[in-house]
Scaffold this motif. Structure first.
Motif, PDB file in Angstrom:
ATOM      1  N   LEU A   1       0.816  -1.211   0.000  1.00 12.37           N
ATOM      2  CA  LEU A   1       0.000   0.000   0.000  1.00 12.37           C
ATOM      3  C   LEU A   1       0.853   1.265   0.000  1.00 12.37           C
ATOM      4  O   LEU A   1       0.543   2.232  -0.705  1.00 12.37           O
ATOM      5  CB  LEU A   1      -0.919  -0.017   1.236  1.00 12.37           C
ATOM      6  N   TRP A   2       1.944   1.273   0.772  1.00  9.61           N
ATOM      7  CA  TRP A   2       2.714   2.502   0.959  1.00  9.61           C
ATOM      8  C   TRP A   2       3.966   2.584   0.081  1.00  9.61           C
ATOM      9  O   TRP A   2       4.380   3.673  -0.290  1.00  9.61           O
ATOM     10  CB  TRP A   2       3.126   2.636   2.424  1.00  9.61           C
ATOM     11  N   PHE A   3       4.582   1.450  -0.204  1.00  9.90           N
ATOM     12  CA  PHE A   3       5.829   1.473  -0.971  1.00  9.90           C
ATOM     13  C   PHE A   3       5.639   1.156  -2.445  1.00  9.90           C
ATOM     14  O   PHE A   3       6.384   1.624  -3.288  1.00  9.90           O
ATOM     15  CB  PHE A   3       6.853   0.482  -0.393  1.00  9.90           C
ATOM     16  N   GLY A   4       4.631   0.347  -2.755  1.00  6.35           N
ATOM     17  CA  GLY A   4       4.500  -0.139  -4.124  1.00  6.35           C
ATOM     18  C   GLY A   4       3.393   0.501  -4.935  1.00  6.35           C
ATOM     19  O   GLY A   4       3.167   0.115  -6.088  1.00  6.35           O
ATOM     20  N   ALA A   5       2.678   1.448  -4.346  1.00  2.00           N
ATOM     21  CA  ALA A   5       1.574   2.082  -5.074  1.00  2.00           C
ATOM     22  C   ALA A   5       2.108   2.903  -6.251  1.00  2.00           C
ATOM     23  O   ALA A   5       3.057   3.684  -6.097  1.00  2.00           O
ATOM     24  CB  ALA A   5       0.773   2.984  -4.129  1.00  2.00           C
TER      25      ALA A   5
ATOM     26  N   ALA B   1       6.990   7.114  -2.468  1.00  2.39           N
ATOM     27  CA  ALA B   1       7.892   6.015  -2.107  1.00  2.39           C
ATOM     28  C   ALA B   1       8.326   5.233  -3.342  1.00  2.39           C
ATOM     29  O   ALA B   1       9.496   4.863  -3.483  1.00  2.39           O
ATOM     30  CB  ALA B   1       7.210   5.084  -1.110  1.00  2.39           C
ATOM     31  N   ALA B   2       7.389   4.987  -4.263  1.00  2.00           N
ATOM     32  CA  ALA B   2       7.733   4.250  -5.489  1.00  2.00           C
ATOM     33  C   ALA B   2       8.713   5.056  -6.342  1.00  2.00           C
ATOM     34  O   ALA B   2       9.648   4.497  -6.921  1.00  2.00           O
ATOM     35  CB  ALA B   2       6.464   3.936  -6.275  1.00  2.00           C
ATOM     36  N   LYS B   3       8.523   6.358  -6.389  1.00  2.00           N
ATOM     37  CA  LYS B   3       9.451   7.198  -7.148  1.00  2.00           C
ATOM     38  C   LYS B   3      10.847   7.212  -6.526  1.00  2.00           C
ATOM     39  O   LYS B   3      11.844   7.389  -7.218  1.00  2.00           O
ATOM     40  CB  LYS B   3       8.904   8.626  -7.224  1.00  2.00           C
ATOM     41  N   ALA B   4      10.913   7.014  -5.185  1.00  2.00           N
ATOM     42  CA  ALA B   4      12.202   7.033  -4.489  1.00  2.00           C
ATOM     43  C   ALA B   4      12.905   5.683  -4.523  1.00  2.00           C
ATOM     44  O   ALA B   4      13.978   5.536  -3.945  1.00  2.00           O
ATOM     45  CB  ALA B   4      12.004   7.474  -3.048  1.00  2.00           C
ATOM     46  N   GLY B   5      12.282   4.687  -5.174  1.00  2.00           N
ATOM     47  CA  GLY B   5      12.926   3.381  -5.299  1.00  2.00           C
ATOM     48  C   GLY B   5      12.250   2.264  -4.542  1.00  2.00           C
ATOM     49  O   GLY B   5      12.772   1.150  -4.489  1.00  2.00           O
ATOM     50  N   GLY B   6      11.093   2.518  -3.952  1.00  2.00           N
ATOM     51  CA  GLY B   6      10.380   1.475  -3.228  1.00  2.00           C
ATOM     52  C   GLY B   6       9.505   0.639  -4.135  1.00  2.00           C
ATOM     53  O   GLY B   6       9.188   1.026  -5.257  1.00  2.00           O
ATOM     54  N   ASN B   7       9.133  -0.538  -3.659  1.00  2.00           N
ATOM     55  CA  ASN B   7       8.160  -1.389  -4.348  1.00  2.00           C
ATOM     56  C   ASN B   7       7.432  -2.222  -3.311  1.00  2.00           C
ATOM     57  O   ASN B   7       7.619  -2.027  -2.110  1.00  2.00           O
ATOM     58  CB  ASN B   7       8.860  -2.278  -5.398  1.00  2.00           C
ATOM     59  N   ASP B   8       6.595  -3.151  -3.741  1.00  2.00           N
ATOM     60  CA  ASP B   8       5.778  -3.890  -2.781  1.00  2.00           C
ATOM     61  C   ASP B   8       6.573  -4.893  -1.958  1.00  2.00           C
ATOM     62  O   ASP B   8       6.022  -5.542  -1.067  1.00  2.00           O
ATOM     63  CB  ASP B   8       4.620  -4.593  -3.490  1.00  2.00           C
ATOM     64  N   LYS B   9       7.870  -5.034  -2.219  1.00  2.00           N
ATOM     65  CA  LYS B   9       8.722  -5.950  -1.454  1.00  2.00           C
ATOM     66  C   LYS B   9       9.721  -5.225  -0.552  1.00  2.00           C
ATOM     67  O   LYS B   9      10.289  -5.839   0.346  1.00  2.00           O
ATOM     68  CB  LYS B   9       9.511  -6.862  -2.396  1.00  2.00           C
TER      69      LYS B   9
ATOM     70  N   GLY C   1      16.003  -4.904  17.267  1.00  2.00           N
ATOM     71  CA  GLY C   1      16.754  -5.884  16.476  1.00  2.00           C
ATOM     72  C   GLY C   1      16.326  -5.886  15.025  1.00  2.00           C
ATOM     73  O   GLY C   1      17.158  -5.970  14.108  1.00  2.00           O
ATOM     74  N   GLY C   2      15.015  -5.771  14.794  1.00  2.00           N
ATOM     75  CA  GLY C   2      14.534  -5.681  13.422  1.00  2.00           C
ATOM     76  C   GLY C   2      14.992  -4.407  12.743  1.00  2.00           C
ATOM     77  O   GLY C   2      15.363  -4.412  11.563  1.00  2.00           O
ATOM     78  N   ALA C   3      14.982  -3.289  13.475  1.00  2.00           N
ATOM     79  CA  ALA C   3      15.458  -2.019  12.907  1.00  2.00           C
ATOM     80  C   ALA C   3      16.928  -2.115  12.518  1.00  2.00           C
ATOM     81  O   ALA C   3      17.346  -1.566  11.490  1.00  2.00           O
ATOM     82  CB  ALA C   3      15.250  -0.893  13.920  1.00  2.00           C
ATOM     83  N   PHE C   4      17.729  -2.814  13.323  1.00  2.00           N
ATOM     84  CA  PHE C   4      19.147  -2.983  13.001  1.00  2.00           C
ATOM     85  C   PHE C   4      19.320  -3.693  11.663  1.00  2.00           C
ATOM     86  O   PHE C   4      20.206  -3.335  10.866  1.00  2.00           O
ATOM     87  CB  PHE C   4      19.824  -3.795  14.115  1.00  2.00           C
ATOM     88  N   LEU C   5      18.472  -4.685  11.395  1.00  2.00           N
ATOM     89  CA  LEU C   5      18.549  -5.392  10.111  1.00  2.00           C
ATOM     90  C   LEU C   5      18.246  -4.450   8.948  1.00  2.00           C
ATOM     91  O   LEU C   5      18.931  -4.462   7.919  1.00  2.00           O
ATOM     92  CB  LEU C   5      17.565  -6.567  10.103  1.00  2.00           C
ATOM     93  N   ALA C   6      17.202  -3.632   9.103  1.00  2.00           N
ATOM     94  CA  ALA C   6      16.826  -2.715   8.026  1.00  2.00           C
ATOM     95  C   ALA C   6      17.880  -1.630   7.827  1.00  2.00           C
ATOM     96  O   ALA C   6      18.240  -1.294   6.691  1.00  2.00           O
ATOM     97  CB  ALA C   6      15.464  -2.084   8.339  1.00  2.00           C
ATOM     98  N   ILE C   7      18.412  -1.096   8.915  1.00  2.00           N
ATOM     99  CA  ILE C   7      19.419  -0.039   8.822  1.00  2.00           C
ATOM    100  C   ILE C   7      20.700  -0.569   8.198  1.00  2.00           C
ATOM    101  O   ILE C   7      21.382   0.132   7.439  1.00  2.00           O
ATOM    102  CB  ILE C   7      19.686   0.553  10.220  1.00  2.00           C
ATOM    103  N   GLY C   8      21.051  -1.823   8.496  1.00  2.00           N
ATOM    104  CA  GLY C   8      22.286  -2.396   7.977  1.00  2.00           C
ATOM    105  C   GLY C   8      22.334  -2.476   6.466  1.00  2.00           C
ATOM    106  O   GLY C   8      23.412  -2.323   5.865  1.00  2.00           O
ATOM    107  N   VAL C   9      21.175  -2.727   5.842  1.00  2.00           N
ATOM    108  CA  VAL C   9      21.137  -2.815   4.365  1.00  2.00           C
ATOM    109  C   VAL C   9      20.451  -1.603   3.752  1.00  2.00           C
ATOM    110  O   VAL C   9      20.211  -1.558   2.555  1.00  2.00           O
ATOM    111  CB  VAL C   9      20.431  -4.119   3.916  1.00  2.00           C
ATOM    112  N   HIS C  10      20.052  -0.638   4.611  1.00  2.00           N
ATOM    113  CA  HIS C  10      19.507   0.663   4.203  1.00  2.00           C
ATOM    114  C   HIS C  10      18.052   0.630   3.751  1.00  2.00           C
ATOM    115  O   HIS C  10      17.557   1.636   3.241  1.00  2.00           O
ATOM    116  CB  HIS C  10      20.367   1.305   3.098  1.00  2.00           C
ATOM    117  N   PHE C  11      17.351  -0.467   3.934  1.00  2.00           N
ATOM    118  CA  PHE C  11      15.923  -0.483   3.612  1.00  2.00           C
ATOM    119  C   PHE C  11      15.250  -1.697   4.232  1.00  2.00           C
ATOM    120  O   PHE C  11      15.903  -2.677   4.587  1.00  2.00           O
ATOM    121  CB  PHE C  11      15.676  -0.472   2.095  1.00  2.00           C
ATOM    122  N   TYR C  12      13.913  -1.582   4.373  1.00  2.00           N
ATOM    123  CA  TYR C  12      13.108  -2.736   4.765  1.00  2.00           C
ATOM    124  C   TYR C  12      12.957  -3.651   3.567  1.00  2.00           C
ATOM    125  O   TYR C  12      12.806  -3.201   2.429  1.00  2.00           O
ATOM    126  CB  TYR C  12      11.725  -2.288   5.238  1.00  2.00           C
ATOM    127  N   GLN C  13      12.984  -4.966   3.821  1.00  2.00           N
ATOM    128  CA  GLN C  13      12.823  -5.943   2.763  1.00  2.00           C
ATOM    129  C   GLN C  13      11.938  -7.077   3.277  1.00  2.00           C
ATOM    130  O   GLN C  13      12.018  -7.455   4.454  1.00  2.00           O
ATOM    131  CB  GLN C  13      14.196  -6.488   2.342  1.00  2.00           C
TER     132      GLN C  13
END
Length: 438
Positions: free
Chosen positions: A162-166, A171-179, A286-298
């Protein structure tokens, strides 16, 4: 007259035994723990020298191990807070998912420090939901935890779409998608320039033990994330809060005997709620550390680390120091898979064989003292050690499939070996309703 001749000192004599750890075993002291760590480092250095695999103990290996250990350790610490208050938290995986999503959602807009706060908030929300279900409504702890894991997975997938892949969204223009979310900025890290360079030069000489120790120390002072520093502070702080403060004493009493705690004026519900919110917040970090380490949620970013964190909590006997050691062990084995690959895992076969021989000797001595089943365990450990030596001698590397399995196999082996000395909080997982003691 016979009643007056009955010996009474028997009961007090049994009290010291009851205060020791389960099964009559005394808790290892800090000097013993430090001696074991030093022995492990010595053994690792010896295996590196024999096998010639320099990847086994270089600074890159330990830096990767620290990065792998942090989210697992935070999940394990979160489980410790919950279970010390008497609530099983199987939902750590789901709370980590909420943390990764919150960090990815806020991080790309406001930066990595905002991502840390968002991850903590997302995990705390999951902990609050678990508290509402288990403490207020009395839902079975396992059922509630599994439900949170399933619910969190569905929620983050829906919101990501809904928020990244629309189509046409910012967000989609900045490089996000539904994953995955759009990328966020780097988290600041620190390096001690002179010390890191000096340790690096010592490490390159590959001296026995000295270079291995330099590799570990260099990993601790080179390119270290501030979230890693925060994790260390949280572990130390958790120990002092839970074992050195009135708040911690009351919280732990809720996990040992909530009826007795209530009779002494402790609001058991309040402490269970506090413990679960803190538990979720730690898992979310701990979850935030994973996202920050690779620079995005996946999507599927947690990869079962919440469950592994629960395993490290059990291995650590519900103590912060034990959780840290368990997370470090898993992080080291995971780093072997990432950094070294099949050749380095092949070298570890020899190390595991030596450790199993030591275990066999220890169990055999326990068998001589009359411990039930110890001789059988010694024989099994010795047979496995011989098989590992043969595997090492007859091969040059390890298949990729086994390399991927290594961290999880290690977790199972360590838990099976540590099972006899574990003691969970007495009331953990048991239903409790307010007013039972009246």
């Amino acid at each position: 007259m016979s009643t007056t001749s009955t010996p009474k000192p028997a009961a007090p004599k049994s009290a010291p035994a009851a205060s020791s750890s389960a099964g009559g075993r005394r808790k290892p002291t800090y000097p013993v723990v430090l001696l074991l760590i030093a022995g492990g480092l010595l053994l690792l250095s010896l295996v590196r020298l024999v096998t010639g695999d320099e990847q086994l103990s270089n600074s890159g290996q330990f830096s990767t191990a620290i990065a792998a250990a942090v989210p697992i350790g935070l999940a394990g610490l979160g489980g410790l807070w919950a279970e010390r208050a008497g609530v099983i938290n199987i939902g750590l995986e789901g709370m980590m998912m909420l943390g990764t999503f919150g960090a990815g959602w806020i991080g790309w807009q406001y930066g990595p420090w905002a991502a840390v706060l968002a991850g903590i908030a997302g995990g705390a929300l999951g902990g609050l939901l678990h508290a509402l279900a288990t403490v207020t409504f009395g839902v079975d702890h396992i059922v509630s935890g599994v439900a949170i894991n399933i619910l969190a997975l569905g929620v983050v997938r829906y919101l990501a779409k809904l928020w990244f892949g629309a189509d046409g969204s910012e967000a989609a223009k900045a490089g996000g998608n539904d994953k995955q979310s759009p990328p966020m900025d780097n988290m600041p890290s620190f390096t001690v320039p002179g010390l890191a360079d000096g340790l690096g030069s010592v490490e390159k000489h590959h001296w026995f033990l000295v270079s291995d120790l330099a590799g570990i120390l260099r990993a601790l002072v080179s390119d270290v994330s501030w979230v890693t520093v925060l994790t260390v502070v949280l572990f130390v702080g958790s120990f002092f809060v839970l074992w050195r403060s009135p708040f911690g004493l009351r919280l732990r009493s809720c996990g040992e005997n909530p009826v007795a705690a209530e009779s002494l004026g402790v609001n058991v519900y309040t402490y269970k709620y506090a413990a679960l919110i803190i538990s979720g917040a730690l898992a979310g970090l701990g979850g935030a550390f994973l996202a920050i380490g690779v620079h995005f949620y996946q999507e599927n970013q947690t990869g079962g680390r919440g469950y592994i964190g629960l395993a490290t909590m059990i291995f650590g006997n519900w103590r912060p120091g034990g959780v840290a050691m368990g997370a470090g062990l898993f992080g080291f084995m995971d780093a072997l898979r990432v950094v070294g690959g099949g050749a380095t895992v092949h070298a570890m076969l020899l190390l595991m064989a030596i450790l199993l021989v030591g275990l066999a000797v220890w169990k055999f001595r326990a068998g001589l003292r009359g411990a039930r089943g110890a001789r059988v365990q010694a024989a099994v450990a010795l047979v496995i050690a011989v098989l590992l030596v043969l595997w090492y001698a007859l091969t040059d590397t390890v298949a990729l499939e086994f390399v991927e399995m290594t961290p999880y196999v290690t977790t199972l082996l360590v838990l099976s070996l540590a099972a006899q000395r574990l003691r969970a909080p007495r009331a953990v997982g048991k239903p409790y309703r307010r007013g039972e003691g009246t």
